[in-house]
Design a protein around this motif. Sequence first.
Motif, short mmCIF file in Angstrom:
data_model
loop_
_atom_site.label_atom_id
_atom_site.label_comp_id
_atom_site.label_asym_id
_atom_site.label_seq_id
_atom_site.Cartn_x
_atom_site.Cartn_y
_atom_site.Cartn_z
N UNK A 201 -0.33 4.80 -6.86
CA UNK A 201 -0.47 4.29 -5.50
C UNK A 201 -0.86 2.83 -5.52
N UNK A 202 -0.29 2.07 -4.59
CA UNK A 202 -0.60 0.66 -4.45
C UNK A 202 -1.69 0.44 -3.39
N UNK A 203 -2.53 -0.54 -3.62
CA UNK A 203 -3.46 -1.06 -2.62
C UNK A 203 -3.81 -2.46 -3.09
N UNK A 204 -2.83 -3.35 -3.03
CA UNK A 204 -2.99 -4.70 -3.58
C UNK A 204 -2.11 -5.69 -2.82
N UNK B 10 0.83 -1.20 0.00
CA UNK B 10 0.00 0.00 0.00
C UNK B 10 0.87 1.25 0.00
N UNK B 11 0.35 2.28 -0.63
CA UNK B 11 1.02 3.57 -0.60
C UNK B 11 1.61 3.97 -1.93
N UNK B 12 2.38 5.04 -1.93
CA UNK B 12 2.91 5.57 -3.19
C UNK B 12 4.03 4.71 -3.76
N UNK B 13 4.11 4.72 -5.07
CA UNK B 13 5.24 4.10 -5.76
C UNK B 13 6.48 4.95 -5.45
N UNK B 14 7.63 4.35 -5.19
CA UNK B 14 8.79 5.15 -4.79
C UNK B 14 9.34 6.05 -5.90
N UNK B 15 8.99 5.79 -7.18
CA UNK B 15 9.55 6.61 -8.26
C UNK B 15 8.48 7.22 -9.16
N UNK C 269 9.59 -1.89 0.82
CA UNK C 269 10.08 -3.14 1.42
C UNK C 269 10.40 -4.18 0.35
N UNK C 270 9.72 -4.13 -0.79
CA UNK C 270 10.04 -5.03 -1.89
C UNK C 270 11.37 -4.61 -2.50
N UNK C 271 11.56 -3.33 -2.72
CA UNK C 271 12.81 -2.81 -3.25
C UNK C 271 13.98 -3.17 -2.33
N UNK D 38 -0.96 3.71 10.71
CA UNK D 38 0.29 3.92 9.98
C UNK D 38 0.68 2.62 9.27
N UNK D 39 0.51 2.60 7.96
CA UNK D 39 0.83 1.41 7.17
C UNK D 39 2.12 1.57 6.37
N UNK D 40 2.96 2.48 6.79
CA UNK D 40 4.21 2.76 6.08
C UNK D 40 5.03 1.50 5.85
#
Length: 168
Positions: A114-117, A104-109, A155-157, A147-149
């Motif tokens: 935004x992710x929610x999957x 979840x959250x913004x793509x880093x680049x 974390x995948x990166x 806070x879902x940071x």
Amino acid sequence: MKKKKRYIFVFESLNGPGPLAPLFVDVSGVYFRPEGLNNTYICGCSPSEDNDKSENNLEVDYSVFEEQIWPVLASRIPSFETLKLKSAWCGFYDYNYFDQNLIIGPHPQQKNFFFANGSSGHGLQHGPAIGRALSEYLVDLKYQSIDLTRFGFQRVVNNTPIFEPMIV
């Protein structure tokens, strides 16, 4: 992400624990919960990694119920020894192979992406919290209530998975 085939079985047990029984998850991965008010339950299980079918059809394999689920249910709840299987269905859900958890959250680049999957079958259960958290993030540029940071794509990166011990 990849789809996973899962079965849901519906059974009746006149002497079962009743409609107020909680969701029950055995250490084997077999689960059941009441469905409605008529002594009806739904159940299923997560297969082992080596027995996880990725078939592209919607045919139910009833041997999963007979060989893997029913014996566990009957050993845990003796009244389930005489249950009556009523119906079954199967379907697919997206499965996060990285760590089976939400992204979840913004793509880093990529801006405005935004992710929610990646909830791996928990999407319906977590949907209200995911929706609230993401809407807060979109409005305030940070999470407010929850806070879902740590569930962000970073974390995948960074190759830092978050494993949960019991996924069904």
